[in-house]
Design an enzyme around this catalytic site. Structure first.
Site, PDB file in Angstrom:
ATOM      1  N   PRO A   9       0.790  -1.223   0.000  1.00 50.07           N
ATOM      2  CA  PRO A   9       0.000   0.000   0.000  1.00 50.07           C
ATOM      3  C   PRO A   9       0.830   1.286   0.000  1.00 50.07           C
ATOM      4  O   PRO A   9       1.870   1.364   0.657  1.00 50.07           O
ATOM      5  CB  PRO A   9      -0.822  -0.091   1.285  1.00 50.07           C
ATOM      6  CG  PRO A   9      -0.137  -1.105   2.131  1.00 50.07           C
ATOM      7  CD  PRO A   9       0.512  -2.062   1.183  1.00 50.07           C
ATOM      8  N   ARG A  17       4.167  11.121  -1.968  1.00 51.17           N
ATOM      9  CA  ARG A  17       4.118  10.920  -0.516  1.00 51.17           C
ATOM     10  C   ARG A  17       5.489  11.213   0.124  1.00 51.17           C
ATOM     11  O   ARG A  17       6.527  10.866  -0.453  1.00 51.17           O
ATOM     12  CB  ARG A  17       3.695   9.479  -0.174  1.00 51.17           C
ATOM     13  CG  ARG A  17       4.760   8.451  -0.447  1.00 51.17           C
ATOM     14  CD  ARG A  17       4.330   7.015  -0.187  1.00 51.17           C
ATOM     15  NE  ARG A  17       4.100   6.687   1.190  1.00 51.17           N
ATOM     16  CZ  ARG A  17       4.313   5.474   1.710  1.00 51.17           C
ATOM     17  NH1 ARG A  17       4.788   4.486   0.965  1.00 51.17           N
ATOM     18  NH2 ARG A  17       4.059   5.238   2.968  1.00 51.17           N
ATOM     19  N   ALA A  76       3.276  -0.854   4.675  1.00 52.54           N
ATOM     20  CA  ALA A  76       2.778  -0.837   6.062  1.00 52.54           C
ATOM     21  C   ALA A  76       2.362  -2.222   6.553  1.00 52.54           C
ATOM     22  O   ALA A  76       2.416  -2.496   7.765  1.00 52.54           O
ATOM     23  CB  ALA A  76       1.613   0.134   6.184  1.00 52.54           C
ATOM     24  N   ARG A 106      13.319   4.496  12.114  1.00 54.41           N
ATOM     25  CA  ARG A 106      12.096   5.306  12.121  1.00 54.41           C
ATOM     26  C   ARG A 106      11.271   4.985  13.387  1.00 54.41           C
ATOM     27  O   ARG A 106      11.825   4.541  14.375  1.00 54.41           O
ATOM     28  CB  ARG A 106      11.321   5.051  10.822  1.00 54.41           C
ATOM     29  CG  ARG A 106      12.111   5.496   9.579  1.00 54.41           C
ATOM     30  CD  ARG A 106      11.347   5.277   8.287  1.00 54.41           C
ATOM     31  NE  ARG A 106      10.119   6.056   8.272  1.00 54.41           N
ATOM     32  CZ  ARG A 106       9.132   5.860   7.379  1.00 54.41           C
ATOM     33  NH1 ARG A 106       9.256   4.922   6.438  1.00 54.41           N
ATOM     34  NH2 ARG A 106       8.040   6.603   7.420  1.00 54.41           N
TER      35      ARG A 106
HETATM   36  C1  DQA Z   1       8.242   1.017   3.527  1.00 59.79           C
HETATM   37  C2  DQA Z   1       8.380   1.243   5.039  1.00 59.79           C
HETATM   38  C3  DQA Z   1       7.042   1.024   5.734  1.00 59.79           C
HETATM   39  O1  DQA Z   1       7.174   1.231   7.128  1.00 59.79           O
HETATM   40  C4  DQA Z   1       6.016   1.995   5.209  1.00 59.79           C
HETATM   41  O2  DQA Z   1       4.759   1.745   5.795  1.00 59.79           O
HETATM   42  C5  DQA Z   1       5.933   2.012   3.727  1.00 59.79           C
HETATM   43  C6  DQA Z   1       7.139   1.849   2.926  1.00 59.79           C
HETATM   44  C7  DQA Z   1       9.553   1.374   2.785  1.00 59.79           C
HETATM   45  O3  DQA Z   1       9.681   0.952   1.634  1.00 59.79           O
HETATM   46  O4  DQA Z   1      10.407   2.068   3.325  1.00 59.79           O
HETATM   47  O5  DQA Z   1       4.861   2.246   3.163  1.00 59.79           O
HETATM   48  O6  DQA Z   1       7.991  -0.360   3.311  1.00 59.79           O
END
Ligand code: DQA
Length: 141
Positions: A9, A17, A76, A106
């Site tokens: 997603p 984004r 996510a 993060r």
């Molecule tokens: C992600 C990291 C995830 O925590 C986040 O929800 C994303 C992208 C990344 O590629 O860094 O949507 O998978």
């Protein structure tokens, strides 16, 4: 070799984004990067993106007997889904996990990946290059 790249997603929103985290490049540019990498490596590839957990599970199930490897950025759902790693275990296709950003530097809720334990390897925080590393890792298996 025939691989499936699955993106979860909001990855279709790349370039729009949170650019400070995910960069300026668009999802179309990511797809071109993956296609070019696979072409250079002589690998057949299909790229699939969905915002829906069940669609990601369906796609993993449909990969059974079709693909030799899976590269997955569950986005996510990495941090919430049990169904995705269960599906990966069910089909038993070698799988490599990718994250564009460094999930471990993060928010704490991103520090758990339910996919990592079922992945051959994880490439985390290397941006687009992580997909190339994942594809080449699968090729080397
Ligand atoms: C992600 C990291 C995830 O925590 C986040 O929800 C994303 C992208 C990344 O590629 O860094 O949507 O998978």
């Amino acid at each position: 070799m025939n691989i499936l790249v699955i993106n979860g997603p909001n990855l279709n929103m790349l370039g729009i984004r949170e650019k400070s985290i995910y960069g300026q490049k668009t999802y179309g540019e990511l797809c071109d990067f993956i296609l070019n990498t696979c072409r250079d490596d002589g690998i057949d590839v299909e790229i699939f993106q969905s915002n829906h957990e069940g669609d990601l599970v369906d796609k993993i199930q449909q990969a059974y007997g079709v693909f030799d490897g899976i590269v997955i950025n569950p986005a996510a759902y990495t941090h919430t889904s049990i169904a995705i790693p269960d599906a990966l275990k069910a089909v038993n296709i070698p799988c490599v996990e990718v994250h564009l950003s460094d999930i471990y530097s993060r928010e704490e809720f991103r520090h758990v990946s339910y996919v990592s334990p079922v992945a051959e390897k994880s490439f985390i925080g290397h941006g687009f290059a992580g997909y190339k590393q994942a594809i080449e890792h699968l090729k080397g298996l």
